[in-house]
Design a protein around this motif. Sequence first.
Motif, PDB file in Angstrom:
ATOM      1  N   ASN A  47       0.802  -1.225   0.000  1.00 14.70           N
ATOM      2  CA  ASN A  47       0.000   0.000   0.000  1.00 14.70           C
ATOM      3  C   ASN A  47       0.835   1.276   0.000  1.00 14.70           C
ATOM      4  O   ASN A  47       0.286   2.365  -0.155  1.00 14.70           O
ATOM      5  CB  ASN A  47      -0.952   0.004   1.201  1.00 14.70           C
ATOM      6  N   ARG A  48       2.137   1.158   0.167  1.00 10.05           N
ATOM      7  CA  ARG A  48       2.981   2.351   0.195  1.00 10.05           C
ATOM      8  C   ARG A  48       3.973   2.304  -0.965  1.00 10.05           C
ATOM      9  O   ARG A  48       3.591   2.363  -2.107  1.00 10.05           O
ATOM     10  CB  ARG A  48       3.673   2.436   1.560  1.00 10.05           C
ATOM     11  N   TYR A  49       5.266   2.169  -0.690  1.00  9.54           N
ATOM     12  CA  TYR A  49       6.307   2.225  -1.717  1.00  9.54           C
ATOM     13  C   TYR A  49       6.901   0.863  -2.063  1.00  9.54           C
ATOM     14  O   TYR A  49       7.827   0.788  -2.861  1.00  9.54           O
ATOM     15  CB  TYR A  49       7.462   3.128  -1.260  1.00  9.54           C
ATOM     16  N   VAL A 117      -5.664  -1.204  -3.392  1.00  5.25           N
ATOM     17  CA  VAL A 117      -5.512  -1.204  -1.941  1.00  5.25           C
ATOM     18  C   VAL A 117      -5.523  -2.651  -1.462  1.00  5.25           C
ATOM     19  O   VAL A 117      -6.442  -3.408  -1.760  1.00  5.25           O
ATOM     20  CB  VAL A 117      -6.624  -0.382  -1.262  1.00  5.25           C
ATOM     21  N   GLU A 118      -4.497  -3.022  -0.755  1.00  6.50           N
ATOM     22  CA  GLU A 118      -4.330  -4.391  -0.240  1.00  6.50           C
ATOM     23  C   GLU A 118      -4.884  -4.474   1.180  1.00  6.50           C
ATOM     24  O   GLU A 118      -4.731  -3.537   1.959  1.00  6.50           O
ATOM     25  CB  GLU A 118      -2.836  -4.744  -0.249  1.00  6.50           C
ATOM     26  N   ASP A 137      -9.938   1.945  10.331  1.00  2.00           N
ATOM     27  CA  ASP A 137     -10.960   2.786  10.960  1.00  2.00           C
ATOM     28  C   ASP A 137     -10.566   4.264  11.021  1.00  2.00           C
ATOM     29  O   ASP A 137     -11.129   5.021  11.824  1.00  2.00           O
ATOM     30  CB  ASP A 137     -11.247   2.259  12.371  1.00  2.00           C
ATOM     31  N   LEU A 138      -9.636   4.662  10.172  1.00  2.00           N
ATOM     32  CA  LEU A 138      -9.153   6.048  10.161  1.00  2.00           C
ATOM     33  C   LEU A 138      -9.483   6.683   8.809  1.00  2.00           C
ATOM     34  O   LEU A 138      -8.711   6.552   7.850  1.00  2.00           O
ATOM     35  CB  LEU A 138      -7.649   6.089  10.438  1.00  2.00           C
ATOM     36  N   PRO A 139     -10.621   7.358   8.694  1.00  2.00           N
ATOM     37  CA  PRO A 139     -11.094   7.834   7.387  1.00  2.00           C
ATOM     38  C   PRO A 139     -10.132   8.754   6.641  1.00  2.00           C
ATOM     39  O   PRO A 139     -10.016   8.652   5.419  1.00  2.00           O
ATOM     40  CB  PRO A 139     -12.405   8.558   7.696  1.00  2.00           C
ATOM     41  N   ASN A 144      -6.433   9.324   2.078  1.00  2.00           N
ATOM     42  CA  ASN A 144      -5.089   9.618   1.561  1.00  2.00           C
ATOM     43  C   ASN A 144      -4.522   8.430   0.793  1.00  2.00           C
ATOM     44  O   ASN A 144      -3.909   8.605  -0.269  1.00  2.00           O
ATOM     45  CB  ASN A 144      -4.146  10.001   2.703  1.00  2.00           C
ATOM     46  N   LEU A 145      -4.722   7.222   1.318  1.00  2.00           N
ATOM     47  CA  LEU A 145      -4.235   6.021   0.639  1.00  2.00           C
ATOM     48  C   LEU A 145      -4.914   5.849  -0.711  1.00  2.00           C
ATOM     49  O   LEU A 145      -4.246   5.646  -1.729  1.00  2.00           O
ATOM     50  CB  LEU A 145      -4.473   4.780   1.508  1.00  2.00           C
ATOM     51  N   TYR A 146      -6.227   5.955  -0.748  1.00  2.00           N
ATOM     52  CA  TYR A 146      -6.943   5.804  -2.022  1.00  2.00           C
ATOM     53  C   TYR A 146      -6.550   6.899  -3.012  1.00  2.00           C
ATOM     54  O   TYR A 146      -6.388   6.633  -4.208  1.00  2.00           O
ATOM     55  CB  TYR A 146      -8.460   5.780  -1.793  1.00  2.00           C
ATOM     56  N   ASN A 147      -6.369   8.122  -2.534  1.00  2.00           N
ATOM     57  CA  ASN A 147      -5.923   9.210  -3.419  1.00  2.00           C
ATOM     58  C   ASN A 147      -4.533   8.934  -3.971  1.00  2.00           C
ATOM     59  O   ASN A 147      -4.278   9.137  -5.160  1.00  2.00           O
ATOM     60  CB  ASN A 147      -5.924  10.550  -2.678  1.00  2.00           C
ATOM     61  N   ARG A 148      -3.635   8.490  -3.101  1.00  2.00           N
ATOM     62  CA  ARG A 148      -2.268   8.190  -3.536  1.00  2.00           C
ATOM     63  C   ARG A 148      -2.267   7.082  -4.585  1.00  2.00           C
ATOM     64  O   ARG A 148      -1.584   7.173  -5.604  1.00  2.00           O
ATOM     65  CB  ARG A 148      -1.422   7.796  -2.316  1.00  2.00           C
ATOM     66  N   LYS A 149      -3.066   6.042  -4.361  1.00  2.00           N
ATOM     67  CA  LYS A 149      -3.139   4.928  -5.322  1.00  2.00           C
ATOM     68  C   LYS A 149      -3.713   5.398  -6.658  1.00  2.00           C
ATOM     69  O   LYS A 149      -3.189   5.040  -7.711  1.00  2.00           O
ATOM     70  CB  LYS A 149      -4.010   3.786  -4.772  1.00  2.00           C
TER      71      LYS A 149
END
Length: 181
Positions: A47-49, A117-118, A137-139, A144-149
């Motif tokens: 999910n990151r780099y 997203v994994e 549970d942290l919206p 941010n994760l979905y935007n980055r992906k």
Amino acid sequence: MEGASLYMTIEEMRELLTKDEKITVEYKACQNGIHDDVYETVCSFSNRYGGDIIMGVEDGGKPIGINKKLIKDMKKNFVNQLNNPDKMSPTLYLSIEEIEYEGMTLLWVFVPPTSTVEKCANRIYDRNEDGDMDITDLPIQLQNLYNRKSNTCAERKNISLCYNSRFKIGFARKGKKSGKE
């Protein structure tokens, strides 16, 4: 024979072990089996780099080795868990490689970043410095994760093979040339 690895040299391993854990490097003891937190790290790296997971190593980079009698089962279990949709979703295809290092056997996995997203056991993990953070549970972190992906998906598809510095430049140039055609 030391250094007999298709993708990781002894010099590269030595360099990884002389540094602290970070956003793209994680050490796991796992002497007698692969623990659940390894899969959380696979998820967060995806999910990151991306990054390197080295099993048979204590925090701080001290090699302790893997119980050689268990390696075959550990590798089989690792692959089975990655292909189990109850453990990893979407399922992943990764290789786990044995590395002989200073008389010990270590297990190494390179986890590339993914375009989706994994999830691990239906939880979403992201990498922050040297830790795997459950952001299910942290919206704000999820957004941010979905935007980055979504922002990097197109670029990663074109240059994903160039991400890992272990690939040769010539191969990367061929991939870039193919992308223009």
